[in-house]
Design a protein around this motif. Structure first.
Motif, mmCIF file in Angstrom:
data_model
loop_
_atom_site.group_PDB
_atom_site.id
_atom_site.type_symbol
_atom_site.label_atom_id
_atom_site.label_comp_id
_atom_site.label_asym_id
_atom_site.label_seq_id
_atom_site.Cartn_x
_atom_site.Cartn_y
_atom_site.Cartn_z
ATOM 1 N N LEU A 96 9.961 2.936 -7.840
ATOM 2 C CA LEU A 96 10.469 3.890 -8.820
ATOM 3 C C LEU A 96 11.660 3.288 -9.553
ATOM 4 O O LEU A 96 11.768 3.388 -10.776
ATOM 5 C CB LEU A 96 10.883 5.189 -8.124
ATOM 6 C CG LEU A 96 9.739 6.079 -7.660
ATOM 7 C CD1 LEU A 96 10.241 7.143 -6.702
ATOM 8 C CD2 LEU A 96 9.079 6.756 -8.845
ATOM 9 N N LEU A 129 13.054 11.116 -4.072
ATOM 10 C CA LEU A 129 13.552 10.700 -5.374
ATOM 11 C C LEU A 129 12.784 11.376 -6.506
ATOM 12 O O LEU A 129 13.375 11.850 -7.475
ATOM 13 C CB LEU A 129 13.437 9.172 -5.492
ATOM 14 C CG LEU A 129 14.059 8.571 -6.744
ATOM 15 C CD1 LEU A 129 15.529 8.901 -6.834
ATOM 16 C CD2 LEU A 129 13.875 7.065 -6.758
ATOM 17 N N ILE A 130 11.467 11.395 -6.381
ATOM 18 C CA ILE A 130 10.645 12.033 -7.421
ATOM 19 C C ILE A 130 11.044 13.498 -7.558
ATOM 20 O O ILE A 130 11.153 14.034 -8.675
ATOM 21 C CB ILE A 130 9.139 11.927 -7.086
ATOM 22 C CG1 ILE A 130 8.698 10.461 -7.093
ATOM 23 C CG2 ILE A 130 8.310 12.717 -8.070
ATOM 24 C CD1 ILE A 130 7.232 10.266 -6.791
ATOM 25 N N ASP A 156 11.436 8.535 1.210
ATOM 26 C CA ASP A 156 12.574 8.532 0.296
ATOM 27 C C ASP A 156 12.106 8.457 -1.154
ATOM 28 O O ASP A 156 12.799 8.932 -2.059
ATOM 29 C CB ASP A 156 13.559 7.406 0.632
ATOM 30 C CG ASP A 156 12.889 6.049 0.686
ATOM 31 O OD1 ASP A 156 13.601 5.051 0.873
ATOM 32 O OD2 ASP A 156 11.648 5.992 0.537
ATOM 33 N N ALA A 157 10.926 7.904 -1.367
ATOM 34 C CA ALA A 157 10.377 7.876 -2.724
ATOM 35 C C ALA A 157 10.020 9.297 -3.163
ATOM 36 O O ALA A 157 10.280 9.697 -4.300
ATOM 37 C CB ALA A 157 9.146 6.977 -2.786
ATOM 38 N N LYS A 209 0.819 -1.210 0.000
ATOM 39 C CA LYS A 209 0.000 0.000 0.000
ATOM 40 C C LYS A 209 0.850 1.255 0.000
ATOM 41 O O LYS A 209 0.329 2.362 -0.079
ATOM 42 C CB LYS A 209 -0.908 0.016 1.225
ATOM 43 C CG LYS A 209 -2.081 -0.908 1.084
ATOM 44 C CD LYS A 209 -3.166 -0.587 2.071
ATOM 45 C CE LYS A 209 -4.252 -1.640 1.958
ATOM 46 N NZ LYS A 209 -5.020 -1.732 3.194
ATOM 47 N N THR A 210 2.142 1.084 0.152
ATOM 48 C CA THR A 210 3.002 2.262 0.200
ATOM 49 C C THR A 210 3.948 2.253 -0.988
ATOM 50 O O THR A 210 4.621 1.252 -1.255
ATOM 51 C CB THR A 210 3.824 2.280 1.504
ATOM 52 O OG1 THR A 210 2.928 2.091 2.592
ATOM 53 C CG2 THR A 210 4.533 3.598 1.679
ATOM 54 N N LEU A 211 3.978 3.367 -1.696
ATOM 55 C CA LEU A 211 4.882 3.497 -2.827
ATOM 56 C C LEU A 211 6.285 3.696 -2.266
ATOM 57 O O LEU A 211 6.560 4.676 -1.582
ATOM 58 C CB LEU A 211 4.454 4.701 -3.677
ATOM 59 C CG LEU A 211 5.007 4.769 -5.096
ATOM 60 C CD1 LEU A 211 4.124 5.657 -5.946
ATOM 61 C CD2 LEU A 211 6.421 5.294 -5.146
ATOM 62 N N VAL A 244 -2.932 5.474 -2.197
ATOM 63 C CA VAL A 244 -1.605 4.889 -1.977
ATOM 64 C C VAL A 244 -0.751 5.839 -1.144
ATOM 65 O O VAL A 244 -0.682 7.029 -1.422
ATOM 66 C CB VAL A 244 -0.908 4.620 -3.330
ATOM 67 C CG1 VAL A 244 0.463 4.025 -3.127
ATOM 68 C CG2 VAL A 244 -1.766 3.714 -4.177
ATOM 69 N N ARG A 245 -0.115 5.270 -0.132
ATOM 70 C CA ARG A 245 0.804 6.103 0.669
ATOM 71 C C ARG A 245 2.162 6.114 -0.034
ATOM 72 O O ARG A 245 2.514 5.180 -0.743
ATOM 73 C CB ARG A 245 0.929 5.540 2.066
ATOM 74 C CG ARG A 245 -0.418 5.471 2.751
ATOM 75 C CD ARG A 245 -0.326 5.714 4.229
ATOM 76 N NE ARG A 245 0.521 4.765 4.915
ATOM 77 C CZ ARG A 245 0.064 3.750 5.655
ATOM 78 N NH1 ARG A 245 -1.227 3.550 5.752
ATOM 79 N NH2 ARG A 245 0.899 2.960 6.281
ATOM 80 N N VAL A 246 2.894 7.163 0.193
ATOM 81 C CA VAL A 246 4.191 7.281 -0.477
ATOM 82 C C VAL A 246 5.292 7.427 0.565
ATOM 83 O O VAL A 246 5.221 8.290 1.436
ATOM 84 C CB VAL A 246 4.205 8.501 -1.421
ATOM 85 C CG1 VAL A 246 5.521 8.595 -2.157
ATOM 86 C CG2 VAL A 246 3.064 8.403 -2.403
ATOM 87 N N ALA A 247 6.299 6.582 0.453
ATOM 88 C CA ALA A 247 7.421 6.636 1.394
ATOM 89 C C ALA A 247 8.194 7.923 1.190
ATOM 90 O O ALA A 247 8.239 8.482 0.087
ATOM 91 C CB ALA A 247 8.322 5.430 1.171
ATOM 92 N N ILE A 286 0.721 14.490 -5.840
ATOM 93 C CA ILE A 286 0.697 13.035 -5.732
ATOM 94 C C ILE A 286 -0.589 12.585 -5.028
ATOM 95 O O ILE A 286 -1.227 11.611 -5.430
ATOM 96 C CB ILE A 286 1.930 12.526 -4.958
ATOM 97 C CG1 ILE A 286 3.210 12.876 -5.709
ATOM 98 C CG2 ILE A 286 1.845 11.029 -4.743
ATOM 99 C CD1 ILE A 286 4.462 12.383 -5.042
ATOM 100 N N LEU A 340 4.572 19.133 -4.468
ATOM 101 C CA LEU A 340 4.697 17.769 -4.964
ATOM 102 C C LEU A 340 3.750 16.838 -4.217
ATOM 103 O O LEU A 340 3.037 16.032 -4.834
ATOM 104 C CB LEU A 340 6.138 17.290 -4.777
ATOM 105 C CG LEU A 340 6.391 15.889 -5.326
ATOM 106 C CD1 LEU A 340 6.437 15.943 -6.829
ATOM 107 C CD2 LEU A 340 7.682 15.321 -4.790
ATOM 108 N N ILE A 377 -2.965 9.770 -6.724
ATOM 109 C CA ILE A 377 -3.139 8.430 -6.150
ATOM 110 C C ILE A 377 -3.467 8.574 -4.668
ATOM 111 O O ILE A 377 -2.618 8.352 -3.821
ATOM 112 C CB ILE A 377 -1.888 7.556 -6.355
ATOM 113 C CG1 ILE A 377 -0.612 8.402 -6.262
ATOM 114 C CG2 ILE A 377 -1.947 6.866 -7.695
ATOM 115 C CD1 ILE A 377 0.656 7.578 -6.291
#
Lengths: 107, 175
Positions: free
Chosen positions: A88, B46-47, B42-43, A81-83, B37-40, B30, B26, B34
């Motif tokens: 990437l 990176l983006i 460090d991700a 569930k976590t990107l 969806v959770r986003v880390a 995001i 940003l 989405i």
């Protein structure tokens, strides 16, 4: 009298256009000044027109969209569930147009 | 909520190398894209870096195209061509559309403001005149309705009178 009426109508449409323009501004999530600064930090780049910066701003937004959407596919495939960063990474390897980003990953 | 354009320029990021688009902008984008969806962290980082890299990449390519055409200023056409060359031709349509919209809105504003200016009537005056018109229309309507009401009353009264006369005469006969 009818002249005044049409003028009033124009006034109203002007105001709704302003609203539309404000909505348009909201479409630019990224600050134009920041993008311009990033462009100028490249010593080769000298001058860029305002419209060119706008074009690039929109392109960058679209880039973020593509990047996120593609990465999410990998996330969902792994049933997470976590990107995460690895989503990437894997995605950047597969698509040709992202090749230029390989240098970025290492940092 | 403050918009990103309200951020002060050069907020602590003095170095050109550390420039990047603001994190908050940003994150918002995001989230809209989405939401489930959770986003880390460090991700996200990176983006962010990829974006900066993207901007550099496209500007550099656009700059090359610009120089080849012996021009000094990078135009939107150069950016679009650069996108095409680098494999991001898919973005061209949307970028072009936004550009046209911006131009159209700006042109309309100029035309509209010059039209109003040419008439020599300031905005407030126009509004006032509009209010007057409305008030006048309302008054006329009210007067019309009142007239109709009076006419109706009169007609009703006449009818009643006639009815009374009819009922009176038979009674006279009986007396």
């Amino acid at each position: 009298m009818s002249d005044v009426e049409t003028q009033s109508q124009e006034l109203q449409s002007q105001e709704s256009e302003k609203q539309a323009a404000n909505d348009n501004e909201k479409l630019f999530r990224l600050p134009l000044s920041r993008i311009k600064s990033i462009m100028k930090s490249d010593p080769d780049v000298t001058l860029a027109s305002q419209e060119a910066v706008i074009t690039l701003a929109k392109a960058t937004e679209l880039f973020i969209h593509s990047l996120s959407k593609d990465a999410v596919i990998s996330t969902l495939n792994s049933k997470r569930k976590t990107l995460q960063r690895k989503d990437l990474d894997s995605m950047l390897d597969t698509k040709d147009c992202y090749v230029f980003l390989e240098g970025t990953l290492d940092s | 909520m403050a918009s990103s354009s309200a951020l002060p320029p050069g907020d602590g990021k003095g170095e050109d190398d550390e420039l990047s688009i603001p994190r908050a902008a940003l994150n918002k984008m995001i989230k809209e894209l989405i939401p489930t969806v959770r986003v880390a962290n460090d991700a996200r980082e990176l983006i962010l870096n990829c974006c900066t890299e993207f901007i550099h990449f496209v500007s550099s390519e656009a700059n090359d195209i610009c120089n080849k055409q012996n021009k000094k200023t990078i135009s939107p056409e150069h950016i679009l061509a650069a996108l095409e060359n680098l494999g991001f031709g898919a973005y061209k349509e949307d970028a072009e559309a936004v550009l046209q919209e911006t131009k159209a809105v700006a042109a309309k504003k100029r035309r509209a403001s010059s039209r109003l200016e040419n008439l020599g009537i300031p905005e407030e005056e126009l509004l006032r005149q509009q209010q007057e018109l409305f008030a006048k229309a309302r008054q006329e309507q009210a007067e019309l309705e009142q007239q109709q009401w009076i006419q109706m009353q009169q007609a009703l009264q006449e009818q009643q009178n006639m009815l009374q006369q009819q009922t009176l005469s038979p009674e006279d006969d009986y007396s």
